[in-house]
Structures are given as C-alpha cells and as structure tokens.
Design a protein around this motif. Structure first.
Motif, PDB file in Angstrom:
ATOM      1  N   LYS A 228     100.069  71.681  71.954  1.00  0.00           N
ATOM      2  CA  LYS A 228      99.501  71.746  70.597  1.00  0.00           C
ATOM      3  C   LYS A 228      99.366  70.374  69.936  1.00  0.00           C
ATOM      4  O   LYS A 228      98.623  70.222  68.971  1.00  0.00           O
ATOM      5  CB  LYS A 228     100.351  72.678  69.723  1.00  0.00           C
ATOM      6  N   GLY A 229     100.096  69.387  70.430  1.00  0.00           N
ATOM      7  CA  GLY A 229      99.879  68.015  69.986  1.00  0.00           C
ATOM      8  C   GLY A 229     100.273  67.685  68.564  1.00  0.00           C
ATOM      9  O   GLY A 229      99.728  66.745  67.982  1.00  0.00           O
ATOM     10  N   LEU A 230     101.211  68.428  67.983  1.00  0.00           N
ATOM     11  CA  LEU A 230     101.646  68.135  66.618  1.00  0.00           C
ATOM     12  C   LEU A 230     103.032  67.495  66.566  1.00  0.00           C
ATOM     13  O   LEU A 230     103.558  67.226  65.490  1.00  0.00           O
ATOM     14  CB  LEU A 230     101.650  69.414  65.770  1.00  0.00           C
ATOM     15  N   GLY A 231     103.608  67.263  67.747  1.00  0.00           N
ATOM     16  CA  GLY A 231     104.920  66.634  67.774  1.00  0.00           C
ATOM     17  C   GLY A 231     106.047  67.553  67.370  1.00  0.00           C
ATOM     18  O   GLY A 231     107.151  67.088  67.071  1.00  0.00           O
ATOM     19  N   MET A 232     105.801  68.856  67.368  1.00  0.00           N
ATOM     20  CA  MET A 232     106.828  69.815  66.961  1.00  0.00           C
ATOM     21  C   MET A 232     106.423  71.204  67.430  1.00  0.00           C
ATOM     22  O   MET A 232     105.287  71.451  67.830  1.00  0.00           O
ATOM     23  CB  MET A 232     106.966  69.841  65.448  1.00  0.00           C
ATOM     24  N   THR A 233     107.386  72.123  67.360  1.00  0.00           N
ATOM     25  CA  THR A 233     107.091  73.542  67.521  1.00  0.00           C
ATOM     26  C   THR A 233     107.997  74.329  66.595  1.00  0.00           C
ATOM     27  O   THR A 233     109.131  73.922  66.316  1.00  0.00           O
ATOM     28  CB  THR A 233     107.273  74.014  68.983  1.00  0.00           C
ATOM     29  N   GLY A 234     107.473  75.429  66.089  1.00  0.00           N
ATOM     30  CA  GLY A 234     108.283  76.313  65.269  1.00  0.00           C
ATOM     31  C   GLY A 234     109.023  77.302  66.147  1.00  0.00           C
ATOM     32  O   GLY A 234     108.572  77.655  67.237  1.00  0.00           O
ATOM     33  N   ILE A 235     110.163  77.746  65.669  1.00  0.00           N
ATOM     34  CA  ILE A 235     110.979  78.733  66.385  1.00  0.00           C
ATOM     35  C   ILE A 235     110.994  80.014  65.555  1.00  0.00           C
ATOM     36  O   ILE A 235     111.344  79.976  64.367  1.00  0.00           O
ATOM     37  CB  ILE A 235     112.425  78.247  66.593  1.00  0.00           C
ATOM     38  N   THR A 236     110.609  81.127  66.165  1.00  0.00           N
ATOM     39  CA  THR A 236     110.542  82.388  65.429  1.00  0.00           C
ATOM     40  C   THR A 236     111.501  83.415  66.013  1.00  0.00           C
ATOM     41  O   THR A 236     111.879  83.350  67.200  1.00  0.00           O
ATOM     42  CB  THR A 236     109.113  82.970  65.472  1.00  0.00           C
ATOM     43  N   GLY A 309     100.580  78.289  59.199  1.00  0.00           N
ATOM     44  CA  GLY A 309      99.928  76.994  59.341  1.00  0.00           C
ATOM     45  C   GLY A 309     100.930  75.899  59.627  1.00  0.00           C
ATOM     46  O   GLY A 309     102.138  76.085  59.449  1.00  0.00           O
ATOM     47  N   ALA A 310     100.432  74.778  60.110  1.00  0.00           N
ATOM     48  CA  ALA A 310     101.282  73.627  60.394  1.00  0.00           C
ATOM     49  C   ALA A 310     100.520  72.357  60.074  1.00  0.00           C
ATOM     50  O   ALA A 310      99.296  72.290  60.239  1.00  0.00           O
ATOM     51  CB  ALA A 310     101.712  73.633  61.854  1.00  0.00           C
ATOM     52  N   LEU A 311     101.221  71.353  59.595  1.00  0.00           N
ATOM     53  CA  LEU A 311     100.592  70.066  59.302  1.00  0.00           C
ATOM     54  C   LEU A 311     101.589  68.948  59.514  1.00  0.00           C
ATOM     55  O   LEU A 311     102.810  69.171  59.485  1.00  0.00           O
ATOM     56  CB  LEU A 311     100.040  70.021  57.877  1.00  0.00           C
ATOM     57  N   ASN A 312     101.052  67.747  59.718  1.00  0.00           N
ATOM     58  CA  ASN A 312     101.912  66.583  59.849  1.00  0.00           C
ATOM     59  C   ASN A 312     101.337  65.424  59.034  1.00  0.00           C
ATOM     60  O   ASN A 312     100.265  65.538  58.440  1.00  0.00           O
ATOM     61  CB  ASN A 312     102.112  66.191  61.322  1.00  0.00           C
ATOM     62  N   MET A 313     102.065  64.329  59.032  1.00  0.00           N
ATOM     63  CA  MET A 313     101.673  63.186  58.217  1.00  0.00           C
ATOM     64  C   MET A 313     100.329  62.621  58.646  1.00  0.00           C
ATOM     65  O   MET A 313      99.530  62.170  57.812  1.00  0.00           O
ATOM     66  CB  MET A 313     102.753  62.103  58.303  1.00  0.00           C
TER      67      MET A 313
END
Length: 322
Positions: A228-236, A309-313
């Motif tokens: 996904k290339g956002l430098g993170m993943t959410g855990i559900t 949704g997800a966002l980064n700097m």
C-alpha cells in the motif's frame, strides 16, 4: 555610479514612507462616515479612476472584494460610452483622482447624482470639483512626489493605495470577516487549500487502505505496508474496528529486539489506541494532530471506529496543506 542608484532608491522610500505616515491625520470623521456608507450599501462599491489612479483603483477594488466588501472597477472613459449602466442605485461610487479635476470622472457626476448613488472620493483637496460633489472625501494629499522631477505619480499613488488598504481592513474588521471567509474567495491559493480541504478530500480509501487483522503475523503486516506504500498498516479486530497501527518505525524497533516476524502476532507489537481523525475534519486539523503527537500518518475512522481512510504527511504536503 551605483552609489547614485542607491541614494535615489533610498530617497524614494523615505518620501513615500513619509507620505503614508502623513495620512494618519486624515483618518477622521470623514473616514468613519465613508466606512458606514459602504457598510450600509446594499449593492457594490464601484471603484473609478483614470490613468495611474485607475491602476491603483483596480487593486483597491480587488482588495475590497477579497476581504468581504463586494466591489469592482469601472473605467471612467468606458463609463462615458455605455459602461455607466454597470452602476445601480444600490451601489456606492469610490472615485479616485489626485487633483480632483479629472474630466472623465466629473462627466459621470450628474448621472451618478441622478441615481442617488453616494460618492466617496479619494483626492488631495475637499475643495476640488470632485471633492465638492462628494458625500465624503478621503484626503490623500502628499507634500511631494518621489519623482525627482515632481511629475510622475509616485508618492501620491502609494498614499492612495495605502488609504484603500486602510478602508478595506477597517471594513473587514467591522464586518467580522474571518480567515475562513477569505479562503472561500481564494480557493486556488494556499490559504484556501489549508482551510477548505477535508481529510476525506485527500485520504486513501477502499482497496488502498493498508489493513491486517490482529491475529496476523508481523510478516503479513510488512507485506501490507509494502503493497500500500503508506509506511504503515492498521490493525483491526474481528468486527473490523481499528485497534492499533504498525509503522515503519515500529519495524525498526522490533528488529532491534530480535523479534521473530514470522511467528509474532502483529497485535503484540502494534501501537494501540493510535491517534485517529474523522473524514469530515479539515485537513489542517489532521496536520495539527500529526504535529502535536509527532506522527507521520494516521487513519480516519467512522462513528464505530472502523477505518475508512488513511493519510500521511506526504499526502498533506502534496495537497498544499503543509
């Protein structure tokens, strides 16, 4: 020779700065009444001026319009040949003429008076022809032009511009105009982007969301981060609610601790209770959260705490919010 250039430039700045300072004596009852006339106006401020005064008038009209006072510029020469139809009885005429004797402006006075349109003039004399026919006069008199020949409008146009700014800002403050109002008339500017964009406008959604369940391993989380290339993943959890986040920074930490990424559930090394936002939040609010908690990314969640949704700097920077 260069010394002469510098001396000339410094002399211009000295003369023009003095011209602006001398305007303070003209911020008086007439200025206050002019503001009241414009505030009570049901239409627009029609700014009018010839030559250099016209150029300054264009800028004053633009400043008024962008700070909450509807305004536009009308060229007096064109007004004498049909454009006078642009002005209505609900408007106010702001006429600019340093001498107060500009023929093209004076020719408009009878029709403007017939429409019962209030006239506010910017001129160097209340006894000029324009001043005599005006409801209020904003004096822009200067002692001398910065031009060494005393011919080219320099200090006088600077003073006129400053008086226009003073008028616009006084009206802005009186009307309670806010930065959000300013952004609405500047959607293409950086301020507009900062104040009008929401998190929903820039966040990644749907299949672009990096998500793994809490029972998956760190290895699975790393694959998701890479995809996904956002430098993170959410855990559900099993209900799809966000319970934590795992980032590149967390990876560096667990590698130092020699944790087995193939066997360790990501839930054991994630950051629980991570900071989140709402899609409807302004993007600048998201930026403020990231800066406050020194984080580079976050999720937007719905009212059930499910990630939407997800966002980064980097995304905020690309959108012009930073």
């Amino acid at each position: 020779m260069s010394t002469d250039y510098l001396a000339s430039a410094l002399k211009v700045l000295e003369i023009e700065s003095q011209a602006i300072l001398q305007l303070q004596q003209y911020i008086d009852g007439s200025f206050e009444r002019s503001c009241q006339i414009i505030q009570n106006c049901k239409g627009k401020v029609v700014v009018c001026g010839m030559g250099k005064s016209g150029h300054i008038g264009h800028k004053i009209a633009a400043t008024l319009a962008s700070t909450g006072t509807p305004a536009f510029f009308m060229h007096p020469g064109e007004a004498n040949h049909g454009d006078l139809g642009m002005i209505s009885p609900q408007d106010v005429l702001l006429a600019i003429s340093n001498s107060g004797e500009t023929a093209e402006l004076l020719n408009l006075i009878p029709v403007v008076k017939r429409l019962n349109v209030p006239i506010i003039s910017m001129t160097n004399s209340t006894t000029s022809s324009l001043g005599k026919h005006s409801n209020e006069v904003l004096c822009i008199k200067v002692e001398q032009e910065a031009c060494s020949l005393g011919l080219a409008p320099t200090a006088s146009t600077t003073a006129t511009l400053a008086m226009g700014d003073a008028l616009a800002v006084a009206l802005l403050n009186a009307s309670g105009f806010t930065s959000a109002d300013f952004a609405l008339s500047h959607p293409g500017g950086s301020l507009g982007r900062r104040l009008l964009l929401t998190i929903a406008d820039i966040m990644h959604t749907g299949d672009e969301l990096p998500l793994v369940t809490s029972d998956q391993t760190v290895r699975n989380a790393l694959f998701e981060i890479s995809r996904k290339g956002l430098g993170m993943t959410g855990i559900t959890d099993k209900e799809g609610k966000l319970v934590g986040i795992f980032t590149d920074g967390d990876l560096r930490r667990i590698l130092d601790d020699r944790i087995d990424i193939h066997e360790t559930p990501v839930a054991e090394v994630m950051t629980a209770n991570s900071k989140t936002g709402r899609p409807e939040m302004l993007a600048v609010e998201g930026l403020n959260l990231m800066e406050k908690y020194s984080i580079n990314s976050m999720f937007a969640v719905d009212h059930e705490n499910k990630p939407v949704g997800a966002l980064n700097m980097h995304m905020l920077l690309k959108a012009g919010v930073v």
